[in-house]
Design a protein around this motif. Structure first.
Motif, mmCIF file in Angstrom:
data_model
loop_
_atom_site.group_PDB
_atom_site.id
_atom_site.type_symbol
_atom_site.label_atom_id
_atom_site.label_comp_id
_atom_site.label_asym_id
_atom_site.label_seq_id
_atom_site.Cartn_x
_atom_site.Cartn_y
_atom_site.Cartn_z
ATOM 1 N N ASP A 165 0.792 -1.227 0.000
ATOM 2 C CA ASP A 165 0.000 0.000 0.000
ATOM 3 C C ASP A 165 0.827 1.280 0.000
ATOM 4 O OD1 ASP A 165 -2.309 -1.543 0.073
ATOM 5 O OD2 ASP A 165 -2.341 -1.581 2.262
ATOM 6 N N ALA A 166 2.109 1.192 -0.286
ATOM 7 C CA ALA A 166 2.973 2.373 -0.208
ATOM 8 C C ALA A 166 2.895 3.259 -1.440
ATOM 9 C CB ALA A 166 4.421 1.952 0.029
ATOM 10 N N TYR A 167 2.402 2.736 -2.576
ATOM 11 C CA TYR A 167 2.351 3.506 -3.814
ATOM 12 C C TYR A 167 0.917 3.713 -4.255
ATOM 13 C CZ TYR A 167 2.928 4.798 -8.716
ATOM 14 O OH TYR A 167 2.866 5.443 -9.930
ATOM 15 N N ASP A 168 0.570 4.970 -4.551
ATOM 16 C CA ASP A 168 -0.755 5.314 -5.066
ATOM 17 C C ASP A 168 -0.616 5.589 -6.561
ATOM 18 O OD1 ASP A 168 -3.093 6.639 -5.919
ATOM 19 O OD2 ASP A 168 -3.421 7.494 -3.931
ATOM 20 N N SER A 169 -1.091 4.675 -7.385
ATOM 21 C CA SER A 169 -0.931 4.807 -8.836
ATOM 22 C C SER A 169 -1.738 5.971 -9.406
ATOM 23 C CB SER A 169 -1.314 3.505 -9.536
ATOM 24 O OG SER A 169 -2.660 3.189 -9.276
ATOM 25 N N ASP A 170 -2.775 6.420 -8.717
ATOM 26 C CA ASP A 170 -3.569 7.556 -9.198
ATOM 27 C C ASP A 170 -2.819 8.872 -9.055
ATOM 28 O OD1 ASP A 170 -5.755 5.941 -9.889
ATOM 29 O OD2 ASP A 170 -6.637 6.137 -7.891
ATOM 30 N N THR A 171 -2.047 9.026 -7.982
ATOM 31 C CA THR A 171 -1.340 10.285 -7.721
ATOM 32 C C THR A 171 0.164 10.197 -7.996
ATOM 33 O OG1 THR A 171 -0.941 9.708 -5.402
ATOM 34 C CG2 THR A 171 -2.990 10.901 -5.914
ATOM 35 N N GLY A 172 0.710 8.973 -8.059
ATOM 36 C CA GLY A 172 2.148 8.790 -8.231
ATOM 37 C C GLY A 172 2.930 8.942 -6.941
ATOM 38 N N VAL A 173 2.225 9.025 -5.813
ATOM 39 C CA VAL A 173 2.866 9.267 -4.524
ATOM 40 C C VAL A 173 3.272 7.952 -3.856
ATOM 41 C CG1 VAL A 173 2.521 10.170 -2.180
ATOM 42 C CG2 VAL A 173 1.710 11.464 -4.157
ATOM 43 N N VAL A 174 4.520 7.933 -3.371
ATOM 44 C CA VAL A 174 5.025 6.863 -2.524
ATOM 45 C C VAL A 174 5.059 7.421 -1.108
ATOM 46 C CG1 VAL A 174 7.010 5.410 -1.954
ATOM 47 C CG2 VAL A 174 6.461 5.887 -4.352
ATOM 48 N N LYS A 175 4.426 6.731 -0.174
ATOM 49 C CA LYS A 175 4.398 7.207 1.211
ATOM 50 C C LYS A 175 4.635 6.048 2.162
ATOM 51 C CE LYS A 175 1.718 9.717 4.582
ATOM 52 N NZ LYS A 175 0.399 9.864 5.119
ATOM 53 N N ILE A 176 5.632 6.210 3.012
ATOM 54 C CA ILE A 176 5.937 5.239 4.061
ATOM 55 C C ILE A 176 5.871 6.000 5.383
ATOM 56 C CG2 ILE A 176 7.673 3.655 4.988
ATOM 57 C CD1 ILE A 176 8.733 3.413 2.074
ATOM 58 N N ASP A 177 5.017 5.571 6.283
ATOM 59 C CA ASP A 177 4.802 6.304 7.535
ATOM 60 C C ASP A 177 5.979 6.211 8.486
ATOM 61 O OD1 ASP A 177 2.290 7.275 6.793
ATOM 62 O OD2 ASP A 177 1.308 5.447 7.498
ATOM 63 N N SER A 178 6.613 5.041 8.573
ATOM 64 C CA SER A 178 7.721 4.856 9.509
ATOM 65 C C SER A 178 8.779 3.961 8.875
ATOM 66 C CB SER A 178 7.214 4.230 10.810
ATOM 67 O OG SER A 178 8.274 4.067 11.730
ATOM 68 N N VAL A 179 9.905 4.555 8.527
ATOM 69 C CA VAL A 179 10.993 3.817 7.870
ATOM 70 C C VAL A 179 11.720 2.961 8.900
ATOM 71 C CG1 VAL A 179 13.177 4.083 6.641
ATOM 72 C CG2 VAL A 179 11.266 5.575 6.103
ATOM 73 N N ASP A 180 11.913 1.664 8.550
ATOM 74 C CA ASP A 180 12.658 0.782 9.451
ATOM 75 C C ASP A 180 13.653 -0.107 8.700
ATOM 76 O OD1 ASP A 180 11.128 -1.185 8.267
ATOM 77 O OD2 ASP A 180 9.975 -1.671 10.052
ATOM 78 N N GLY A 181 13.999 0.289 7.478
ATOM 79 C CA GLY A 181 14.967 -0.458 6.682
ATOM 80 C C GLY A 181 15.240 0.259 5.385
ATOM 81 N N ASN A 182 16.122 -0.305 4.576
ATOM 82 C CA ASN A 182 16.436 0.279 3.284
ATOM 83 C C ASN A 182 15.214 0.239 2.384
ATOM 84 O OD1 ASN A 182 19.103 0.760 3.964
ATOM 85 N ND2 ASN A 182 19.805 -1.201 3.175
ATOM 86 N N ILE A 183 14.995 1.337 1.646
ATOM 87 C CA ILE A 183 13.853 1.454 0.737
ATOM 88 C C ILE A 183 14.355 1.233 -0.696
ATOM 89 C CG2 ILE A 183 12.086 3.002 -0.187
ATOM 90 C CD1 ILE A 183 12.326 4.534 2.527
ATOM 91 N N THR A 184 13.620 0.406 -1.433
ATOM 92 C CA THR A 184 13.902 0.186 -2.843
ATOM 93 C C THR A 184 12.642 0.468 -3.640
ATOM 94 O OG1 THR A 184 15.486 -1.552 -2.283
ATOM 95 C CG2 THR A 184 14.727 -1.471 -4.562
ATOM 96 N N ILE A 185 12.760 1.341 -4.640
ATOM 97 C CA ILE A 185 11.645 1.648 -5.526
ATOM 98 C C ILE A 185 12.024 1.130 -6.915
ATOM 99 C CG2 ILE A 185 10.246 3.461 -6.583
ATOM 100 C CD1 ILE A 185 10.907 5.181 -4.081
ATOM 101 N N THR A 186 11.206 0.228 -7.456
ATOM 102 C CA THR A 186 11.481 -0.361 -8.762
ATOM 103 C C THR A 186 10.308 -0.076 -9.697
ATOM 104 O OG1 THR A 186 12.678 -2.163 -7.681
ATOM 105 C CG2 THR A 186 12.036 -2.504 -9.970
ATOM 106 N N VAL A 187 10.624 0.431 -10.890
ATOM 107 C CA VAL A 187 9.615 0.660 -11.927
ATOM 108 C C VAL A 187 10.022 -0.156 -13.126
ATOM 109 C CG1 VAL A 187 8.436 2.355 -13.350
ATOM 110 C CG2 VAL A 187 9.207 2.993 -11.054
ATOM 111 N N ALA A 188 9.158 -1.058 -13.561
ATOM 112 C CA ALA A 188 9.485 -1.929 -14.703
ATOM 113 C C ALA A 188 8.316 -2.018 -15.661
ATOM 114 C CB ALA A 188 9.851 -3.313 -14.211
#
Length: 64
Positions: free
Chosen positions: A41-64
């Motif tokens: 649920d971190a990515y909203d395809s309608d708005t293009g927004v990535v939102k993470i409420d509380s970071v607890d590790g390395n973040i990887t964003i992949t677009v394919a």
């Protein structure tokens, strides 16, 4: 050609992270992972927004 509006390279543990992805096409698949686990649920395809409420590790964003 996908870009992120957030240019930060580090986020303190427990802090939130938010960015907007620009250039994502309708046929692209966007996957957000943190600490090796996919965040459904971190990515909203309608708005293009990535939102993470509380970071607890390395973040990887992949677009394919």
């Amino acid at each position: 050609g996908v870009t992120s509006t957030n240019k930060r390279t580090a986020v303190n543990e427990g802090m939130s992270y938010k960015t907007t992805l620009k250039g994502v096409k309708g046929t692209d698949t966007v996957t957000i992972a943190m600490g090796g686990s996919t965040l459904a649920d971190a990515y909203d395809s309608d708005t293009g927004v990535v939102k993470i409420d509380s970071v607890d590790g390395n973040i990887t964003i992949t677009v394919a």
